[in-house]
Write a protein that holds these residues in place. Structure first.
Motif, short mmCIF file in Angstrom:
data_model
loop_
_atom_site.label_atom_id
_atom_site.label_comp_id
_atom_site.label_asym_id
_atom_site.label_seq_id
_atom_site.Cartn_x
_atom_site.Cartn_y
_atom_site.Cartn_z
N ASN A 222 45.72 60.77 36.08
CA ASN A 222 45.68 60.96 34.62
C ASN A 222 44.27 60.79 34.09
O ASN A 222 43.86 61.48 33.17
N SER A 223 43.53 59.81 34.65
CA SER A 223 42.16 59.59 34.18
C SER A 223 41.35 58.83 35.22
O SER A 223 41.91 58.07 36.02
N ARG A 224 40.06 59.06 35.17
CA ARG A 224 39.09 58.27 35.92
C ARG A 224 38.00 57.93 34.91
O ARG A 224 37.28 58.80 34.44
N THR A 225 37.90 56.66 34.58
CA THR A 225 36.98 56.22 33.54
C THR A 225 35.90 55.33 34.14
O THR A 225 36.22 54.31 34.76
N PRO A 226 34.61 55.68 33.96
CA PRO A 226 33.55 54.81 34.48
C PRO A 226 33.37 53.58 33.58
O PRO A 226 33.66 53.62 32.38
N PHE A 227 32.91 52.50 34.18
CA PHE A 227 32.59 51.30 33.39
C PHE A 227 31.43 50.56 34.05
O PHE A 227 31.16 50.72 35.23
N PHE A 228 30.74 49.75 33.24
CA PHE A 228 29.64 48.91 33.69
C PHE A 228 29.92 47.49 33.22
O PHE A 228 30.80 47.27 32.39
N GLU A 229 29.16 46.55 33.71
CA GLU A 229 29.22 45.18 33.21
C GLU A 229 27.79 44.76 32.92
O GLU A 229 26.99 44.56 33.83
N THR A 230 27.47 44.65 31.66
CA THR A 230 26.11 44.34 31.22
C THR A 230 26.13 43.11 30.32
O THR A 230 26.96 43.01 29.42
N SER A 231 25.21 42.18 30.58
CA SER A 231 25.04 41.02 29.70
C SER A 231 23.87 41.32 28.76
O SER A 231 22.80 41.75 29.21
#
Length: 116
Positions: A15-24
């Motif tokens: 249904n979906s492929r969503t990119p994500f990051f983790e940034t402080s």
């Protein structure tokens, strides 16, 4: 951490492929902002898998989920969009299952993990 690969299913739909990051984002002593990327790009996958109740596919899916303890243990997944193998885990400790006579429709959410 398991080296098993998530099985393929005939009636699976990404249904979906969503990119994500983790940034402080922090402020220094001068008030200037600085950022630290704690994680490279990851992906969240949302899939729907339909399995007939009279086939081995539903046992394979539920057995795989149980063998990995829900979100506890990571495993390998071949991304259908780019054919890359990524280390993922289930995003939750339960599956979204709808039942109809002779059919299971299962919502599966996966998230990539970073291995030290």
């Amino acid at each position: 951490m398991s080296d098993q690969t998530f099985p393929t299913f005939r009636a699976a739909r990404l249904n979906s492929r969503t990119p994500f990051f983790e940034t402080s984002i922090n402020a220094g002593s001068t008030g200037a902002e600085y950022r630290i990327q704690r994680r490279p790009v990851g992906y969240r996958y949302s899939m729907t898998i339909q399995c007939r109740t009279d086939t081995a596919e539903h046992s394979q899916l539920f057995g795989f989920f149980e063998a990995h303890g829900g979100s506890y243990e990571s495993f390998l997944f071949v991304d259908p969009m780019d054919s890359q193998t990524r280390r993922v885990r289930f995003d939750a400790d339960d599956l979204e299952v709808e039942t109809e006579p002779g059919l299971y429709t299962v919502g599966v959410d996966l998230v990539t993990v970073v291995v030290p």
